[in-house]
Design an enzyme around this catalytic site. Structure first.
Site, PDB file in Angstrom:
ATOM      1  N   THR A 162       0.742  -1.289  -0.069  1.00 46.40           N
ATOM      2  CA  THR A 162      -0.032   0.059   0.101  1.00 46.40           C
ATOM      3  C   THR A 162       0.906   1.224  -0.074  1.00 46.40           C
ATOM      4  O   THR A 162       1.856   1.228   0.854  1.00 46.40           O
ATOM      5  CB  THR A 162      -0.948  -0.121   1.191  1.00 46.40           C
ATOM      6  OG1 THR A 162      -1.820  -0.884   1.325  1.00 46.40           O
ATOM      7  CG2 THR A 162      -1.918   1.145   1.271  1.00 46.40           C
TER       8      THR A 162
ATOM      9  N   ARG B  72     -12.374  -9.582  -1.341  1.00 41.63           N
ATOM     10  CA  ARG B  72     -11.752  -9.521  -0.096  1.00 41.63           C
ATOM     11  C   ARG B  72     -11.306  -7.805  -0.062  1.00 41.63           C
ATOM     12  O   ARG B  72     -11.022  -7.294  -0.995  1.00 41.63           O
ATOM     13  CB  ARG B  72     -10.296 -10.126  -0.561  1.00 41.63           C
ATOM     14  CG  ARG B  72      -9.422  -9.770   0.746  1.00 41.63           C
ATOM     15  CD  ARG B  72      -8.131  -8.787   0.298  1.00 41.63           C
ATOM     16  NE  ARG B  72      -7.127  -8.834   1.449  1.00 41.63           N
ATOM     17  CZ  ARG B  72      -6.122  -8.202   1.222  1.00 41.63           C
ATOM     18  NH1 ARG B  72      -5.921  -7.272   0.298  1.00 41.63           N
ATOM     19  NH2 ARG B  72      -5.161  -8.063   2.316  1.00 41.63           N
ATOM     20  N   VAL B  73     -11.375  -7.153   1.302  1.00 38.27           N
ATOM     21  CA  VAL B  73     -10.820  -5.968   1.264  1.00 38.27           C
ATOM     22  C   VAL B  73      -9.740  -5.991   2.589  1.00 38.27           C
ATOM     23  O   VAL B  73      -9.920  -6.724   3.252  1.00 38.27           O
ATOM     24  CB  VAL B  73     -12.067  -4.963   1.940  1.00 38.27           C
ATOM     25  CG1 VAL B  73     -11.744  -3.722   2.450  1.00 38.27           C
ATOM     26  CG2 VAL B  73     -13.163  -5.065   0.863  1.00 38.27           C
TER      27      VAL B  73
ATOM     28  N   GLY C  21       1.817  -3.829   4.604  1.00 37.91           N
ATOM     29  CA  GLY C  21       2.303  -5.330   4.789  1.00 37.91           C
ATOM     30  C   GLY C  21       0.869  -6.120   4.706  1.00 37.91           C
ATOM     31  O   GLY C  21       0.242  -5.810   3.903  1.00 37.91           O
TER      32      GLY C  21
END
Length: 411
Positions: free
Chosen positions: A276, A304-305, A328
């Site tokens: 991210t 998926r979130v 991560g």
């Protein structure tokens, strides 16, 4: 003016100023009674003295700006930051162009919110490491989706989108949610429809040649590794079934297969497929905004979130305390809200380095094999990082720097 000034200070909270009441011309006493940090910042303490050679008018002229600044700080309840530290841009990873874009925006006079959008948008356009923006991290069905978040540290407002399809501008969509709805997060096709209705381009195919090639190779490898557990068959692309729904004679070697699958997944998580951009920007007055954008984990289960759009997990900010960004294994990290933990630890007086280390250690205690990292920045601009399972780098740009600097943090 002299009488009014002493009267104002006599009404302030007891910080030592009361000792000076009755000494209406002892401006040095008043100056010494101010917070030490304010005296150090303004460099006026040494210039205000009790020398009889200076007239009271000169003393008043020297100390008056200091008194007003301190008074305003006490009234607002927010410590005034040293302008030499701000503006400030901090971001996960060596995403240099993204940090430069954020710096150009904030140093050019844009708000911290707008500057975060500029910085994260640059990373989306550049498809940083293939993990931000369109064209990366295909899910099990080969599709790329977007998660993003933006947070205002002054108002605590948050806007986020999750599992968003067909719209490539994640951070801009998150800002639209914050500015034009009473909600905090929109998800899926409805998030896409909202973003398009508010003027963002779409619908668009978010896949790329690279993401499709990556997905094809994964399929050829029997869809390994993946994020399934407690299902059979293990080394296969499915369809999958719960273990308890499978006949006993079909469970041969399941334990060995599951152990191997876990080992493969642990070795597969790195910053090239599980990352991210998390960015914090302080404007010249110390007001903070944070933002994130990601296309999630490669080969995730559709729908998926991760932690990217979760306030307190991937990022968090409070003007009164500071900010945090994380990256991560989001599936694990979001269970601990590490950035919320960091900011609250700093609120209680913990320095950024220890706050970041403490948040990471809380996760590692429960999940020793997890991979993740955090940067922490306090309201004075002091920054630090902590990580587990990999070597982490974060990028910084401040007024004292000629260009972006990259800080390396070791586990």
């Amino acid at each position: 003016m002299e009488k009014a000034l002493v009267e104002v200070f006599s009404r302030l909270p007891p910080i030592g100023v009361g000792k000076c009441v009755g000494k209406s011309t002892d401006y040095a006493c008043l100056a010494r009674a101010l917070p030490v940090k304010m005296c150090e910042q303004t460099k006026l303490t040494s210039s205000v003295n009790t020398s009889s050679a200076k007239g009271s008018a000169g003393k008043m002229a020297a100390v008056f700006p200091l008194l007003i600044i301190s008074l305003l700080s006490m009234v607002t309840g927010h410590e005034i930051n040293s302008s030499s530290n701000f503006p400030l841009v901090v971001s996960t990873w060596p995403f240099l162009e993204a940090v430069r874009a954020g710096w150009k925006a904030i140093n050019g006079g844009l708000s911290s919110i707008d500057a975060v959008v500029e910085g994260c948008s640059a990373c989306e356009v550049l498809r940083c490491d293939g993990t931000v923006g369109p064209g990366g991290s295909p899910d099990e069905n080969s599709e790329t989706t977007i998660d993003a978040l933006i947070m205002n540290g002054a108002t605590m407002e948050v806007g986020a989108v999750a599992a968003m399809r067909y719209v490539k501008d994640g951070i801009k969509a998150a800002r639209l949610v914050m500015l034009h709805t009473e909600h905090t997060m929109l998800v899926g096709d409805q998030a896409s429809a909202f973003a398009i209705s508010m003027g963002l381009p779409g619908p668009s195919n978010l896949s790329s040649t690279e993401s499709m090639e990556k997905w094809i190779k994964w399929k050829e490898n029997q869809c390994q590794p993946n994020f399934r557990k407690n299902v059979v068959p293990v080394n296969s692309c499915g369809p999958y079934y719960r273990k308890k729904d499978v006949n006993i004679d079909e469970k041969t070697c399941l334990v060995e297969d599951v152990a191997e699958n876990i080992r493969m997944k642990s070795s597969y998580v790195d910053f090239h497929n599980h990352d991210t951009i998390s960015m914090a920007i302080f404007d010249k007055s110390g007001h903070i905004a944070v933002g994130t954008s990601t296309n999630g984990a490669s080969f995730k289960i559709p729908g998926r979130v991760g932690d990217g759009p979760i306030a307190g997990s991937s990022a968090y900010a409070d003007d009164e305390v500071g900010a945090c960004g994380a990256t991560g294994d989001g599936d694990v990290m979001m269970r601990f809200l590490p950035c919320y933990q960091v900011v609250e630890s700093m609120r209680l007086g913990m320095e950024p380095r220890l706050a970041a280390k403490d948040a990471i250690s809380r996760i590692a205690k429960k999940y020793p094999t997890f991979v993740g990292a955090i940067f922490a920045v306090d309201k004075n601009g002091t920054h630090a990082g902590a990580c587990h399972g990999w070597t982490f780098q974060y990028s910084v740009r401040s007024p004292s720097m000629d260009d972006v600097e990259v800080i390396t943090v070791y586990p």
